[in-house]
Design an enzyme around this catalytic site. Structure first.
Site, PDB file in Angstrom:
ATOM      1  CG  ASN B  79      -1.762  -1.271   1.261  1.00  0.00           C
ATOM      2  OD1 ASN B  79      -1.510  -2.142   2.081  1.00  0.00           O
ATOM      3  ND2 ASN B  79      -2.699  -1.415   0.331  1.00  0.00           N
ATOM      4  CB  ILE B  87       0.401   6.553   2.050  1.00  0.00           C
ATOM      5  CG1 ILE B  87       1.838   6.808   2.498  1.00  0.00           C
ATOM      6  CG2 ILE B  87      -0.285   5.576   2.993  1.00  0.00           C
ATOM      7  CD1 ILE B  87       1.953   7.719   3.695  1.00  0.00           C
ATOM      8  CB  CYS B  88      -3.117   3.189  -1.044  1.00  0.00           C
ATOM      9  SG  CYS B  88      -4.828   2.723  -1.310  1.00  0.00           S
ATOM     10  CG  LEU B  89      -4.450   4.711   5.747  1.00  0.00           C
ATOM     11  CD1 LEU B  89      -4.687   3.218   5.938  1.00  0.00           C
ATOM     12  CD2 LEU B  89      -3.457   5.201   6.796  1.00  0.00           C
ATOM     13  CD  GLN B 122      -0.440   4.610  -3.918  1.00  0.00           C
ATOM     14  OE1 GLN B 122      -1.519   4.767  -3.357  1.00  0.00           O
ATOM     15  NE2 GLN B 122      -0.076   5.331  -4.971  1.00  0.00           N
TER      16      GLN B 122
END
Lengths: 110, 194
Positions: B79, B87-89, B122
């Site tokens: 991610n 960042i993929c959050l 990500q």
């Protein structure tokens, strides 16, 4: 034990006897008085979860706490400064959520 | 306008228990909108022992908009982009709430290091590796932690030079180091043993 009790009682009686006399001589009239009161929001929490300022203080945009910077409750019972929650709700249309519990935000009916 | 008093309160709060929480923040040169966060790699993960630096930018509408966060330290994680640290959050995007703070966001990043979500990647390459060849993923993640997230320890280059000086070829030494997550002693054992 019994002896102490008896003695205390005696002492107590003496003061009571003296009291009315003393009081008469200390008598005075109140000419002026002023009351002091304190208030607090009943929010079940200390600080607004949005601006982190105390509920008994005000939001960052206001200068004086109190009626000009009121608290607002959601149907979920989470409270915020009115100005803070309005900013959030307006930035989140059409479906704003409570910042604390993510339930759909609805203003609590009074 | 940025809510300065809230940001200052947050910084005090983070400072108060940075040893316990494993996350900390420094402001860059008195500019409250630009900060550097650090996250300790969680125990029991390939990131353990590493210190990861995160660039933080506060938009002027903070806390009504999420902080912008990006890893500066290179990380091998489904991610997190291995190229630029993006960042993929969800809480840094549409799931942000003004009740969250810089501290809770950094703690969420720490939790993300512990629990990758390869189905919402990500970095597709890392995610594929995670799903198809978990052992290699773990090795690479450890190797990256060792190479990029450990201050003070010998860099991977120095370790490689050391092994080459012992008489191993550069290629076999590099492969051994990678397979052992950058642990030079384990690599040496491997090289000697087989």
């Amino acid at each position: 034990m019994h002896w102490i009790k008896k003695n205390t009682k005696k002492a107590h009686n003496t003061t009571e006897q003296n009291y009315p006399q003393q009081r008469r001589s200390d008598r005075h009239e109140k000419l002026k008085w002023h009351a002091v009161a304190s208030w607090t929001w009943d929010a079940h929490d200390d600080a607004c979860g949005i601006c982190r300022m105390a509920f008994d203080g005000c939001c960052p945009d206001c200068k004086m706490p109190g009626d000009d910077c009121p608290l607002m409750w959601g149907a979920c019972n989470h409270a915020f400064h009115l100005h803070c929650i309005l900013k959030w709700v307006n930035s989140q249309s059409p479906r704003p959520q409570c910042p604390m519990c993510r339930r759909d935000w609805k203003f609590r009916a009074e | 306008m940025l809510d300065v008093s809230r940001v200052q309160k947050e910084l005090v709060e983070i400072k108060r228990d940075e040893k316990l929480s494993g996350v900390s923040i420094e402001i860059s040169e008195g500019d409250l909108t630009r900060m550097r966060g650090t996250i300790g790699g969680p125990h029991g993960t390939p990131y353990e022992g590493g210190v990861f630096i995160v660039d933080i930018q506060l938009p002027s509408a903070y806390p009504f908009e999420p902080p912008k966060m990006q890893f500066v330290t290179k990380v091998w994680h489904p991610n997190i982009s291995s190229q630029n640290g993006a960042i993929c959050l969800d809480i840094l995007k549409d799931q942000w709430s003004p009740a969250l703070t810089l501290k809770t966001a950094l703690l969420s990043l720490q939790a993300l290091l512990s629990t990758p979500e390869p189905d919402d990647p990500q970095d597709a390459v890392v995610a594929q590796q995670y799903l198809r060849d978990y052992a290699t993923f773990m090795g690479t993640a450890r190797y990256w932690t060792e190479s990029f997230a450990k201050r003070g320890a010998l860099g991977i280059k120095e370790k490689l030079v050391k092994l080459v000086e012992m008489g191993f070829s550069e290629d076999t030494a590099r492969v051994a180091l990678e397979n052992c997550g950058g642990d030079e002693n384990a690599a040496l054992e491997k090289l000697c043993g087989g």
